[in-house]
Design a protein around this motif. Sequence first.
Motif, PDB file in Angstrom:
ATOM      1  N   THR A 157      -4.931   2.190  -5.195  1.00 36.31           N
ATOM      2  CA  THR A 157      -3.962   3.438  -5.969  1.00 36.31           C
ATOM      3  C   THR A 157      -2.610   2.355  -6.423  1.00 36.31           C
ATOM      4  OG1 THR A 157      -4.634   5.045  -4.744  1.00 36.31           O
ATOM      5  CG2 THR A 157      -3.018   5.523  -6.447  1.00 36.31           C
ATOM      6  N   ALA A 209      -8.693  -0.290 -14.838  1.00 42.58           N
ATOM      7  CA  ALA A 209      -7.870   0.875 -12.947  1.00 42.58           C
ATOM      8  C   ALA A 209      -9.238   1.425 -13.222  1.00 42.58           C
ATOM      9  CB  ALA A 209      -6.958   1.374 -13.536  1.00 42.58           C
ATOM     10  N   PHE A 237      -4.875  10.408 -11.774  1.00 40.75           N
ATOM     11  CA  PHE A 237      -4.617   8.652 -11.013  1.00 40.75           C
ATOM     12  C   PHE A 237      -3.949   9.323  -9.429  1.00 40.75           C
ATOM     13  CE2 PHE A 237      -5.973   5.694 -13.277  1.00 40.75           C
ATOM     14  CZ  PHE A 237      -6.894   4.732 -12.327  1.00 40.75           C
ATOM     15  N   VAL A 244     -12.357  -0.271 -11.421  1.00 42.54           N
ATOM     16  CA  VAL A 244     -11.809  -0.521  -9.750  1.00 42.54           C
ATOM     17  C   VAL A 244     -12.227   0.799  -8.688  1.00 42.54           C
ATOM     18  CG1 VAL A 244      -9.611  -0.838  -8.701  1.00 42.54           C
ATOM     19  CG2 VAL A 244     -10.378  -2.216 -10.568  1.00 42.54           C
ATOM     20  N   ILE A 245     -11.638   1.953  -9.297  1.00 39.51           N
ATOM     21  CA  ILE A 245     -11.837   3.175  -8.493  1.00 39.51           C
ATOM     22  C   ILE A 245     -13.042   3.405  -7.722  1.00 39.51           C
ATOM     23  CG2 ILE A 245     -11.070   5.667  -7.882  1.00 39.51           C
ATOM     24  CD1 ILE A 245      -8.807   3.496  -7.077  1.00 39.51           C
ATOM     25  N   ARG A 285     -11.008  -6.274 -12.356  1.00 34.29           N
ATOM     26  CA  ARG A 285      -9.845  -6.769 -11.901  1.00 34.29           C
ATOM     27  C   ARG A 285      -9.965  -7.605 -13.194  1.00 34.29           C
ATOM     28  NH1 ARG A 285      -6.449  -6.223 -15.428  1.00 34.29           N
ATOM     29  NH2 ARG A 285      -4.558  -6.394 -15.195  1.00 34.29           N
ATOM     30  N   SER A 312      -1.652  -2.595 -12.161  1.00 35.44           N
ATOM     31  CA  SER A 312      -2.119  -3.192 -13.731  1.00 35.44           C
ATOM     32  C   SER A 312      -2.650  -2.168 -14.335  1.00 35.44           C
ATOM     33  CB  SER A 312      -4.094  -3.479 -13.180  1.00 35.44           C
ATOM     34  OG  SER A 312      -4.361  -2.849 -12.439  1.00 35.44           O
ATOM     35  N   SER A 313      -2.233  -1.357 -15.036  1.00 39.48           N
ATOM     36  CA  SER A 313      -1.897  -0.640 -15.472  1.00 39.48           C
ATOM     37  C   SER A 313      -0.856  -0.379 -16.398  1.00 39.48           C
ATOM     38  CB  SER A 313      -2.508   1.521 -15.645  1.00 39.48           C
ATOM     39  OG  SER A 313      -4.070   0.978 -15.420  1.00 39.48           O
ATOM     40  N   CYS A 367      -3.682   0.089  -9.127  1.00 41.49           N
ATOM     41  CA  CYS A 367      -4.251   0.006 -10.112  1.00 41.49           C
ATOM     42  C   CYS A 367      -2.880   0.844 -11.093  1.00 41.49           C
ATOM     43  CB  CYS A 367      -5.552   1.791 -10.131  1.00 41.49           C
ATOM     44  SG  CYS A 367      -6.449   1.161  -9.619  1.00 41.49           S
ATOM     45  N   ALA A 403     -13.221  -4.293  -6.640  1.00 44.66           N
ATOM     46  CA  ALA A 403     -12.034  -4.542  -7.686  1.00 44.66           C
ATOM     47  C   ALA A 403     -11.549  -5.478  -8.399  1.00 44.66           C
ATOM     48  CB  ALA A 403     -11.475  -3.674  -6.731  1.00 44.66           C
TER      49      ALA A 403
END
Length: 523
Positions: free
Chosen positions: A101, A246, A123, A249-250, A349, A107-108, A104, A345
């Motif tokens: 988390t 993201a 999120f 990734v999750i 990315r 990265s966002s 993410c 993940a």
Amino acid sequence: MSHWPLLSLVTFLPLVGVLFIGLSRGEDAIVARNARNIALSTSLIVFALSIVLWVQFDPSTPAFQFVERARWVSIGGFTINYHMGIDGISLFFVLLSTLLTVLCVVSSWTVIQVQVKEYMISFLVLETMMVGIFCALDFFLFYVFFEGVLIPMFVIIGVWGGPRRVYSAFKFFLYTLLGSVLSLLAIIAIYFQTGSSDIEVALTHGFPPDLQKWLWLGFFASFAVKVPMWPVHTWLPDAHVEAPTAGSVILAGILLKLGGYGFIRFSLPMFPAASAYFTPLVFALSAIAVIYTSFVALAQTDMKKLVAYSSVAHMGFVTMGLFALTSEAVQGAMIQMLSHGLVSAALFRVVGVVYDRLHTRDIDRYGGLVERMPAYAFVFMCFMLASVGLPGTSGFVGEFLILLGTFRVSTLECFLAATALFLGAMYMLYLYRRVIFGTITREDLRGMTDLSWREKLVFAPLLILVLWMGVYPSSFLTPIRTSVDHIVAQVNAANKTPRQASRSDNELATDKWVPAFGGATVQ
């Protein structure tokens, strides 16, 4: 902090961040900045608290720890308790959820520019639901979190996804919801059978063999979709391709682990006879997933789809290890799930980095990036090699233990599982060669910039953990081992046909085949 309600704090603190973000007012730029800062601060605090759980965790007992219990719902004779606790199986999934988390959100930071406030809220709500799943010790509380995780992920895919985001979001939601309805029927049947919705009560209740089969199938319908097992895996590539980076990734790092976690938390210990009865089915579906989806991955031209299909193959490896029902194989499946959570993940990315620059995932559009992006090529190489199970990385430890444990049960299944090793190398090396090596022939590739400091900050902890788990896996296996051995012993005792040797035999066998990883044996 031992007297603090740590599990409740880790689970629900993200909702406090949601409240603060919701109260943020002002111009759009100010609201977006506040949303990012609050989301990052909240997720960092939650991650720090999850580290406290690891530090204070006692690996010597299979019992649930940090237990919290309170009356939640009481209507007539119907009672649902707020019951939370973790053991060695759920500990690292909580840590993985809180870590991803944070990454993410980071990265966002610059990628998401539209509806930032709603994005960060989604999120944080998703984090609460994910952590709650691994902490819940009441069936109905577990089901609330298990179903609740669909809502924020549905929103993330449907609002911030690609051109076919609405179709993919509904496909993801309907697939997972249908299986979950059947698991709800199984939960209701367990309640009437045991007179309680407490998971600990069900774990010690001896269900009749015929009822076990029906309950096992009810849970299997839900967990097989979540894994996802062949042939109910078709929602995954669409969801991955259309989800923002993201979200992928999750999806790969956590949500795919819910099925494996469900098998080891519910199906194996509660329904041991049914698990043994349906093991050939699981082995067959797992073998098909490993081989078939590997070839499908090899045929892909979209980078994200290739990584998505590789996830199906890796999770087929996991389900095979879980149902081998030997201590080595189940421990290997746990490590493989954690490893896949980190590596997949990172790979999504990796795809997101070049997509943010060129806005295409077509493999043929790339080539020769090592000239312009050497740091990117290095990071990509590390996670690609971890994905194929190179010794010294986390992928090797999980795969080796699964093969070691499965070999003791079925040589054929071990051979079929081993095909994943060279098939995985085929499609991952194919992807890496086409994207990284060669000569740059397109002008837009000459303007590609290497990893920014923020992107390096996201990759660094993932790379450190992948190498840490590969070089010194005992630090991860020690908390897991006691809980896994307890479950394997329960299943074997219930079936009265133990597939596992005695503990001393296991230690001798492991010492023979796995002398040391970072100076520590992997019993």
